[in-house]
Design an enzyme around this catalytic site. Structure first.
Site, PDB file in Angstrom:
ATOM      1  N   ARG A  74       0.882  -1.181   0.000  1.00 43.18           N
ATOM      2  CA  ARG A  74       0.000   0.000   0.000  1.00 43.18           C
ATOM      3  C   ARG A  74       0.913   1.222   0.000  1.00 43.18           C
ATOM      4  O   ARG A  74       1.695   1.416   0.923  1.00 43.18           O
ATOM      5  CB  ARG A  74      -0.897   0.000   1.244  1.00 43.18           C
ATOM      6  CG  ARG A  74      -1.561   1.353   1.468  1.00 43.18           C
ATOM      7  CD  ARG A  74      -2.657   1.303   2.507  1.00 43.18           C
ATOM      8  NE  ARG A  74      -3.836   0.654   1.964  1.00 43.18           N
ATOM      9  CZ  ARG A  74      -5.049   0.752   2.504  1.00 43.18           C
ATOM     10  NH1 ARG A  74      -5.243   1.465   3.585  1.00 43.18           N
ATOM     11  NH2 ARG A  74      -6.073   0.125   1.957  1.00 43.18           N
TER      12      ARG A  74
ATOM     13  N   HIS B 253      -7.349   0.678  -6.408  1.00 47.27           N
ATOM     14  CA  HIS B 253      -7.595  -0.143  -5.210  1.00 47.27           C
ATOM     15  C   HIS B 253      -8.268  -1.446  -5.665  1.00 47.27           C
ATOM     16  O   HIS B 253      -9.432  -1.700  -5.378  1.00 47.27           O
ATOM     17  CB  HIS B 253      -8.483   0.638  -4.230  1.00 47.27           C
ATOM     18  CG  HIS B 253      -8.438   0.113  -2.825  1.00 47.27           C
ATOM     19  ND1 HIS B 253      -7.702  -0.994  -2.449  1.00 47.27           N
ATOM     20  CD2 HIS B 253      -9.051   0.557  -1.676  1.00 47.27           C
ATOM     21  CE1 HIS B 253      -7.867  -1.220  -1.159  1.00 47.27           C
ATOM     22  NE2 HIS B 253      -8.668  -0.291  -0.669  1.00 47.27           N
TER      23      HIS B 253
ATOM     24  N   GLN C 270     -10.155  -3.894  -3.156  1.00 40.86           N
ATOM     25  CA  GLN C 270     -11.441  -3.381  -2.705  1.00 40.86           C
ATOM     26  C   GLN C 270     -12.519  -3.619  -3.759  1.00 40.86           C
ATOM     27  O   GLN C 270     -13.634  -4.045  -3.448  1.00 40.86           O
ATOM     28  CB  GLN C 270     -11.315  -1.879  -2.407  1.00 40.86           C
ATOM     29  CG  GLN C 270     -12.602  -1.253  -1.930  1.00 40.86           C
ATOM     30  CD  GLN C 270     -13.024  -1.750  -0.552  1.00 40.86           C
ATOM     31  OE1 GLN C 270     -12.247  -1.705   0.387  1.00 40.86           O
ATOM     32  NE2 GLN C 270     -14.247  -2.237  -0.428  1.00 40.86           N
TER      33      GLN C 270
ATOM     34  N   ASP D 108     -17.129   7.496  -1.846  1.00 32.80           N
ATOM     35  CA  ASP D 108     -15.875   7.401  -1.086  1.00 32.80           C
ATOM     36  C   ASP D 108     -15.592   8.798  -0.529  1.00 32.80           C
ATOM     37  O   ASP D 108     -16.250   9.778  -0.918  1.00 32.80           O
ATOM     38  CB  ASP D 108     -14.740   6.912  -2.009  1.00 32.80           C
ATOM     39  CG  ASP D 108     -13.447   6.602  -1.263  1.00 32.80           C
ATOM     40  OD1 ASP D 108     -13.467   6.509  -0.017  1.00 32.80           O
ATOM     41  OD2 ASP D 108     -12.399   6.447  -1.925  1.00 32.80           O
TER      42      ASP D 108
ATOM     43  N   CYS E 260     -16.334   1.760   0.614  1.00 31.58           N
ATOM     44  CA  CYS E 260     -15.126   0.983   0.940  1.00 31.58           C
ATOM     45  C   CYS E 260     -14.711   1.136   2.392  1.00 31.58           C
ATOM     46  O   CYS E 260     -14.046   0.273   2.935  1.00 31.58           O
ATOM     47  CB  CYS E 260     -13.985   1.379   0.013  1.00 31.58           C
ATOM     48  SG  CYS E 260     -13.488   3.108   0.165  1.00 31.58           S
TER      49      CYS E 260
ATOM     50  N   ARG F  42     -13.676  -8.408   1.687  1.00 31.72           N
ATOM     51  CA  ARG F  42     -12.253  -8.164   1.449  1.00 31.72           C
ATOM     52  C   ARG F  42     -11.460  -9.440   1.775  1.00 31.72           C
ATOM     53  O   ARG F  42     -10.553  -9.814   1.050  1.00 31.72           O
ATOM     54  CB  ARG F  42     -11.750  -7.023   2.351  1.00 31.72           C
ATOM     55  CG  ARG F  42     -12.316  -5.652   2.053  1.00 31.72           C
ATOM     56  CD  ARG F  42     -11.824  -5.117   0.732  1.00 31.72           C
ATOM     57  NE  ARG F  42     -10.377  -5.058   0.629  1.00 31.72           N
ATOM     58  CZ  ARG F  42      -9.593  -4.090   1.100  1.00 31.72           C
ATOM     59  NH1 ARG F  42     -10.126  -3.060   1.691  1.00 31.72           N
ATOM     60  NH2 ARG F  42      -8.276  -4.137   0.945  1.00 31.72           N
TER      61      ARG F  42
END
Ligand code: CP
Ligand code: NVA
Length: 301
Positions: A102, A129, A132, A219, A260, A288
């Site tokens: 990440r 991402h 996700q 988001d 998310c 996830r």
């Protein structure tokens, strides 16, 4: 599939293969059927940004698969003192069986994959991402039965989530509509890809994007690394780019809401809509775990 660097690299068929394995692993987990498919393997997890879900779901997932996950805070690694990612990749390749990273720059993830000879998984960059979005697609399919022909809507910043949802949605046969303020559009590479689909639309008005939607995503207005832009972003998004009751009224009556997480109630989503859709949102968070286990099995078994 050798790595998971971004959704753009996957075909629609590869995405569905991952979702099918994820469903199977979820079933096995729920029914106590052992699936120690990565016995003796190690995953290194490099973090340049904070995480709750990604870190813990990878760590627990690797344990459930019979392997081991190593949390590597980038601050404690030589990477932070300037050791090139190309060298880090070649060193880690000699110790462990896979890397999850990440970080900020997508190019760092691509370099890790290029120089190392073990699978690399993108656990979030400013661009993408993918883990996700695999969990998101898995959740929508779980609730709706299939993805093809559904309408996906995204309201808000054209960030890593928007980039990945647009590509994942279109590749799995969904109609995709996004509403974002001027100047906050998705990355050009994603726009170039999306423009080739007649069932993609980018508009300014959230209600136009949400009309008859089967699932609405949002988001945060300011992502990790954009803390200094918070006020200017608030001015661009506030009062318009929010999932609230009025917006939900133009979607299909059975419309899902996905986020998310972490969510900022009162900003990109109201508390009442969040709580009304909490089951779907926390199923998404759970998925996830299952989706990433599927990715690790496919890349590392
Ligand atoms: N959604 C997500 O990636 O959460 P974390 O930042 O907690 O990992
Ligand atoms: N867009 C958000 C997603 C967090 C999971 C960020 O990058 O901070």
């Amino acid at each position: 599939m050798k790595h998971l660097l971004k959704i753009l690299d996957l075909s629609g068929e590869e995405i569905l293969d991952i979702l099918n394995l994820a469903d199977q692993l979820k079933y096995e987990k729920k029914n106590g059927i052992p699936h120690r498919r990565l016995e003796g393997k190690s995953l290194g997890m490099i973090f340049q940004k904070s995480s709750t879900r990604t870190r813990i779901s990878f760590e627990a997932g690797m344990f459930q698969l019979g392997g081991q996950a190593l949390y590597l805070n980038a601050t404690d690694m030589q990477i932070k003192r300037g050791e090139p990612v190309e060298d880090t990749a070649r060193v880690l390749s000699r110790y462990i069986d896979g890397i999850m990273i990440r970080t900020f720059d997508q190019a760092e993830v691509e370099a890790l994959a290029q120089y190392g000879d073990i699978p690399v998984i993108n656990g979030l960059t400013d661009f993408s991402h993918p883990c996700q979005v695999l969990a998101d697609l898995m959740t929508v399919r779980e609730y709706k039965g299939s993805l093809e022909g559904l309408k996906m809507c995204y309201i808000g910043d054209g960030n890593n989530m928007a980039n990945s949802l647009i590509v994942g949605g279109l590749k799995t046969g969904m109609d995709v509509s996004i509403a974002c303020p001027k100047g906050y559009e998705p990355d050009q590479e994603v726009m170039d890809f999306a423009k080739t689909y007649s069932n993609f639309a980018l508009v300014r008005d959230p209600k136009e994007a949400a009309a008859n939607a089967d699932v609405i995503f949002t988001d945060v207005w300011a992502s990790m690394g954009q803390e200094g832009e918070q006020e200017e972003r608030r001015a661009a998004f506030e009062g318009i780019y929010q999932i609230n009751k009025e917006l939900m009224a133009v979607a299909r009556p059975d419309c899902m809401v996905q986020h998310c997480l972490p969510a900022h109630r009162g900003e990109e989503i109201t508390a009442d809509v969040f709580e009304a859709h909490a089951d779907e949102i926390f199923e998404e968070a759970e998925n996830r775990l299952h989706a990433q286990k599927a990715v690790m099995v496919m890349l590392m078994e």
